[in-house]
Design an enzyme around this catalytic site. Structure first.
Site, PDB file in Angstrom:
ATOM      1  N   ALA A  39       0.808  -1.220   0.000  1.00 25.61           N
ATOM      2  CA  ALA A  39       0.000   0.000   0.000  1.00 25.61           C
ATOM      3  C   ALA A  39       0.843   1.273   0.000  1.00 25.61           C
ATOM      4  O   ALA A  39       0.491   2.258  -0.651  1.00 25.61           O
ATOM      5  CB  ALA A  39      -0.938  -0.017   1.204  1.00 25.61           C
ATOM      6  N   GLU A  68       5.763 -12.893   3.018  1.00 29.30           N
ATOM      7  CA  GLU A  68       7.138 -12.779   2.508  1.00 29.30           C
ATOM      8  C   GLU A  68       7.893 -14.104   2.667  1.00 29.30           C
ATOM      9  O   GLU A  68       8.669 -14.491   1.796  1.00 29.30           O
ATOM     10  CB  GLU A  68       7.860 -11.647   3.242  1.00 29.30           C
ATOM     11  CG  GLU A  68       9.230 -11.311   2.693  1.00 29.30           C
ATOM     12  CD  GLU A  68       9.767 -10.045   3.333  1.00 29.30           C
ATOM     13  OE1 GLU A  68       9.418  -8.945   2.890  1.00 29.30           O
ATOM     14  OE2 GLU A  68      10.539 -10.167   4.323  1.00 29.30           O
ATOM     15  N   HIS A  86      15.381  -7.396  -1.659  1.00 27.94           N
ATOM     16  CA  HIS A  86      15.053  -6.641  -0.440  1.00 27.94           C
ATOM     17  C   HIS A  86      16.143  -5.604  -0.139  1.00 27.94           C
ATOM     18  O   HIS A  86      17.316  -5.954  -0.034  1.00 27.94           O
ATOM     19  CB  HIS A  86      14.944  -7.635   0.719  1.00 27.94           C
ATOM     20  CG  HIS A  86      14.277  -7.084   1.934  1.00 27.94           C
ATOM     21  ND1 HIS A  86      14.734  -5.971   2.606  1.00 27.94           N
ATOM     22  CD2 HIS A  86      13.169  -7.504   2.597  1.00 27.94           C
ATOM     23  CE1 HIS A  86      13.938  -5.739   3.653  1.00 27.94           C
ATOM     24  NE2 HIS A  86      12.989  -6.651   3.663  1.00 27.94           N
TER      25      HIS A  86
HETATM   26  N1  UDP Z   1      -2.243  -4.349   4.904  1.00 30.02           N
HETATM   27  C1  UDP Z   1      -3.519  -3.774   4.912  1.00 30.02           C
HETATM   28  N2  UDP Z   1      -4.126  -3.517   6.114  1.00 30.02           N
HETATM   29  C2  UDP Z   1      -3.529  -3.768   7.303  1.00 30.02           C
HETATM   30  C3  UDP Z   1      -2.234  -4.335   7.281  1.00 30.02           C
HETATM   31  C4  UDP Z   1      -1.613  -4.611   6.074  1.00 30.02           C
HETATM   32  O1  UDP Z   1      -4.083  -3.492   3.859  1.00 30.02           O
HETATM   33  O2  UDP Z   1      -4.139  -3.488   8.357  1.00 30.02           O
HETATM   34  C5  UDP Z   1      -1.623  -4.682   3.611  1.00 30.02           C
HETATM   35  C6  UDP Z   1      -1.072  -3.457   2.884  1.00 30.02           C
HETATM   36  O3  UDP Z   1      -1.162  -3.691   1.492  1.00 30.02           O
HETATM   37  C7  UDP Z   1       0.378  -3.452   3.320  1.00 30.02           C
HETATM   38  C8  UDP Z   1       0.679  -4.935   3.294  1.00 30.02           C
HETATM   39  O4  UDP Z   1      -0.509  -5.545   3.791  1.00 30.02           O
HETATM   40  O5  UDP Z   1       1.198  -2.699   2.459  1.00 30.02           O
HETATM   41  C9  UDP Z   1       1.886  -5.341   4.113  1.00 30.02           C
HETATM   42  O6  UDP Z   1       1.750  -4.906   5.440  1.00 30.02           O
HETATM   43  P1  UDP Z   1       2.809  -3.899   6.076  1.00 30.02           P
HETATM   44  O7  UDP Z   1       3.007  -2.773   5.131  1.00 30.02           O
HETATM   45  O8  UDP Z   1       2.389  -3.502   7.439  1.00 30.02           O
HETATM   46  O9  UDP Z   1       4.082  -4.776   6.145  1.00 30.02           O
HETATM   47  P2  UDP Z   1       5.601  -4.429   5.822  1.00 30.02           P
HETATM   48  O10 UDP Z   1       5.911  -5.323   4.662  1.00 30.02           O
HETATM   49  O11 UDP Z   1       5.736  -2.982   5.451  1.00 30.02           O
HETATM   50  O12 UDP Z   1       6.296  -4.764   7.080  1.00 30.02           O
END
Ligand code: UDP
Length: 237
Positions: free
Chosen positions: A91, A187, A117
């Site tokens: 997002a 992931e 990454h």
């Molecule tokens: N996401 C969402 N709602 C939430 C949590 C996560 O839509 O409450 C989706 C969103 O697309 C986000 C993705 O899951 O970019 C990955 O979660 P997050 O960004 O928290 O993880 P990161 O990879 O940044 O640690």
């Protein structure tokens, strides 16, 4: 013209990111092809447009909002098979430069792609945070795997990508039924699936964390979540 489907999840507070993602992708991403955005959200303020389809997706709670992404995509599989390629974006990603057909994988890449990454592109393999518990379906022993992919951007030819999401959704369910949550959720699953394949691995230019200082040009940035209330706030923890 090819048809490119963009998979985007923004449940709960993550919908704050949609407009800037959309505007930046319209400006910079694969300009001369047909793009359709598939937005999985519970936010009724995100309206359908000529190239935006909204799929009602209730908040599942952390970490299911991200970990059940494969199930979400599978739920509209028949529609997604009309696209030639599918790409998932986290997002908080924002295009800041042109990204074109260079990110389309080919046969040599097993028709799949992902991003190296930015926290691990120059790390020794032993530091990769693959799932290391043998009880998990996504277990990767220390002598396997060559790249650590970030879950924030991945894609491929639609049928190949959806074969993957079908398989990974089933394996996530198996882990859950054994009371296991993969260490880095989706992931960990992605890295497991990609370890014996040869996906197109794009550089951290395509997932450049805002505020970091890396030896890569910025093409897609990951907006700093601290500017939007921080992880726990956004994830409703
Ligand atoms: N996401 C969402 N709602 C939430 C949590 C996560 O839509 O409450 C989706 C969103 O697309 C986000 C993705 O899951 O970019 C990955 O979660 P997050 O960004 O928290 O993880 P990161 O990879 O940044 O640690």
């Amino acid at each position: 013209m090819i048809n490119v489907g963009i998979l985007y999840i923004c449940t709960g507070k993550y919908s704050v990111f949609f407009e800037q993602f959309y505007e930046s992708a319209e400006k910079y991403f694969i300009k001369n092809q047909n793009k359709t955005y598939y937005v999985f959200t519970d936010d009724v303020n995100i309206k359908e447009r000529h190239n935006v389809k909204v799929i009602n997706q209730p908040v599942l709670g952390w970490p299911y909002d991200t970990m059940k992404r494969f199930h979400m995509f599978n739920s509209i599989k028949d529609t997604l098979l009309n696209e030639n390629y599918l790409f998932f974006f986290n997002a908080n990603m924002k295009f800041v430069d042109y990204v074109n057909e260079e990110i389309l994988p080919n046969e040599e890449n097993d028709n799949l792609m992902a991003v190296n990454h930015p926290g691990f592109y120059n790390s020794p393999k032993g530091n990769f945070t693959y799932e290391r518990r043998p009880q998990s379906r996504f277990y990767i022993p220390y002598n396997e795997g060559t790249i650590y992919y970030q879950g924030c951007l991945n894609g491929g030819k639609s049928d190949v990508f959806l074969d993957m999401t079908e398989k990974l959704a089933g394996m996530i369910d198996e882990d859950l039924s054994n009371d296991i949550i993969p260490v880095w959720w989706d992931e960990s699953a992605l890295n497991w699936y990609y370890k014996d394949k040869n996906p197109l691995a794009v550089s951290p230019s395509y997932a450049y964390p805002e505020g970091w200082n890396l030896p890569f040009e910025k093409k897609i940035i990951q907006l700093d979540k601290n500017k939007f209330g921080g992880y726990n706030f956004l994830r409703n923890l």
